[in-house]
Every structure is written in structure tokens, then in C-alpha cells.
Motif scaffolding. Sequence first.
Motif: not given
Length: 347
Positions: A204-211, A241-251, A257-265
Motif C-alpha cells: 500500500w505504500a504507493n498511496h504516499l507522496s514521495p515526501k 506501483g513501484t515505478a514512482i518509487f524505483m529510486e527510493e527502493l534501489i537506495a 526489488i520486485s516490480v509490477d507492470w507499471s515499471c519499465d523493465l
Amino acid sequence: MDTDIINALNCKNHNKRPPIWIMRQAGRYMPEYRALRKRYSLLELFYNPELAAEVTMLPMKAFSPDAAILFSDILVIVEALGLGLEFQEKIGPVIHRPLRSSSAIVSLSKDSLEDSLSFVYKTIELLRPQLDVPLLGFTGAPFTLASYMIEGKGSKDLKHTRQLAYKEPEAFHRLLDNLTDHIINHLKRQITAGVEAVQVFDSWANHLSPKLFREFVSPYLARIVSAIKETGTPIILFCRGTAIFMEELIALEPSAISVDWSCDLKKLREICPPHITIQGNMDPYILYASQERIETEITRILRIMEGHPGFVFNLGHGVTPDIPYENVRFLIDSIKGHIPKKILVHN
Ligand code: CP3
């Protein structure tokens, strides 16, 4: 023991094909599972180690994916904390006593949950000797568990959770901190019982703003990643909805990291450091289409990830109950049995 998946989670899989397992591989799309559900409630299946082990084995017997995932639920911790858990037909999980005040949060137990969760560890002990592939353990992430505890059930926008985060950030941090301790203990106990890798679901973390993600998600996931990495066990982070937080997850430097289809592989492969494994990311709904269409998608994903020693094939989210069983078999057979023709020609 066939440990290709552990090699892949350590970015050391040099086989021609990636390993595959799929989220919710034991579930209602399987007639064998539905037959068990006629006889037992969902809670009975989760809480009885013999039954939970039997359900875990259903997809292993039917399709032999490269890993088993423990049959349990992220919400067993919520029940162990005394909030009351029920699964209602057509509604999903319902928490009887949701947390709606900072005083309820303060009085939440910090005592070890090991005894209340012992049925999980017992299930793992029963499963180990039955398996010739690794067993994956899992937990919900602090934010996702906290959201269930606050909302009391599934929610489209996490209204109460986000209100609490803004109005009473200290209480919210306190809850996340407490849950992080319980989660680390739960994962470590699963590891000592016999799981060889773990996945943390922050659905459910995709409900949050990046901040807010950086304030309420990242620090707690970082603590979990570091505690589990110390044990030498690979840890996979999943966020919808990992695409928006890809950089945060990598950091956060998880093993994978397990990503869904919203992410450009393709993009992810470019920006993800070579020591972090990528897992994903086929849209489960492709499994409603023809096998020809499924094969085209498999080929597309395999082409993008070709030669990557750290790739685990998976869906971007769980299999849904009405997905054709034969197409799940087709997916697993395709990855396991042969690299689709188009890839062989390409080589
Ligand atoms: O993947 C697997 O095969 C392992 C078992 C597993 C379950 N839940 C069994 C289950 C795992 C890894 C989970 C994780 C889980 N549970 C998550 C994170 C993953 C995700 O879906 O984002 C979440 C959010 C939950 C909470 C939960 N449990 C919900 C929302 C539901 C209802 C959803 C639905 O499909 O009806 C459940 C019930 C649940 N947990 C089922 C299964 C197989 C449905 C089973 C049934 O009704 O018989």
C-alpha cells in the motif's frame, strides 16, 4: 537442492533461463485449493501447520515452480497483536479493533510475538523436508501493516492512515517503529525455521507522496533490510506501483526489488546497480489472453532481461481467482521447459 533462485537473488545465475515463482501461486484459481476451502475457513488454513503446508505444496505438485512461498498472510502479525482478524467473503480482511487514537498506539504490545506466531514456524519446519527447491518466507512491511491496523479493512485512499501521518506524526512513527521490531523478529524466526529468502510486501505504500514515502516508509524498510542482510539471507522488497518509487527502493539496497507492470523493465535494468536483483513483472491479466499472446509477452520480458544474472521471473502482482489454471501452467512450463523460439533465434 536446486538453488537457482538463490543464485539469482545473489546476482549469480548463469543459467540460460531465469528462475520463476509467482505471487499467490497457491490460491483460488486452483481447483485443489477451492476443494480445501470448501472444507476449511481461510483462518483454519493459515493457523493449522499441516494444512498450511499442504496448501503451500499444491502449486509445487501441479507446476514445479523454482521456489515455494509459505502459505500464510501478512495480517497474522495484526491478529497476534490482539486486534482481531477476520476474512469476510467478498470484502477481504477485516480488523475488529482498528487503531484510531494515539493512546491505542501507545498501548500496543511490544512483547515478543514468537509464541503467538509459532504456527508459522511449525509450518516451515514441516515443509522443509518435503521440498527440493527453496522456501520463501514473507511479511508485510511496517507501513502496509500499520495501514490495515488503522483503516480496519481495505481502503481506496488510506484516509485515516494519511490523516494520522499528518496530524500525529510522532504516534505514527511510534507504531511503525514497534511494527519494525516485530517484523524483524518474525523474519528472523522464519529464517531459523528454514526459509532461504524472504519477501517484504509494502503493497500500500504507493498511496504516499514521495515526501511521505521517504519519511514513513524508507527508514523502516532500511532497518529491516540491514537486519536481514546480516543473516546472509536474501531479502526481496515488493511495492505496488513501484515505478514512482524505483529510486527510493534501489537506495535501500535490498537483495532484490520486485516490480509490477507499471515499471519499465528496460529503464530499471539501466538504472538498477548490477548487484541488485530484479523480480517481476508480467501483468497477471495477460494470463486471461491466448497462449500466443502470453508467449509474446514472455519473450518480450526475457529479451529485455537476457543475460542478467540477477533476474527472477514473476508476475507484477498475485494471480487472481478466475485466471485460467492452464495458462498458469503454460507460463511456468514456458520459462522452465524452453526459452521461447524467438529468443533462441535471436541467439
Ligand atoms: O503468494 C502466496 O501464494 C503466499 C501466500 C500469501 C497470501 N497472502 C495468502 C492469501 C501472501 C504472500 C499474502 C500476502 C498478502 N496478504 C498481501 C501482500 C500482497 C498483495 O496482495 O499485495 C496482502 C495485502 C494481504 C492481505 C490479504 N489477504 C488480502 C487483501 C486478502 C483478500 C484478497 C483476496 O484475494 O481475496 C487476503 C486473503 C488471502 N491471503 C488469500 C490468499 C491465498 C485469498 C484466499 C481465499 O479467499 O481463499
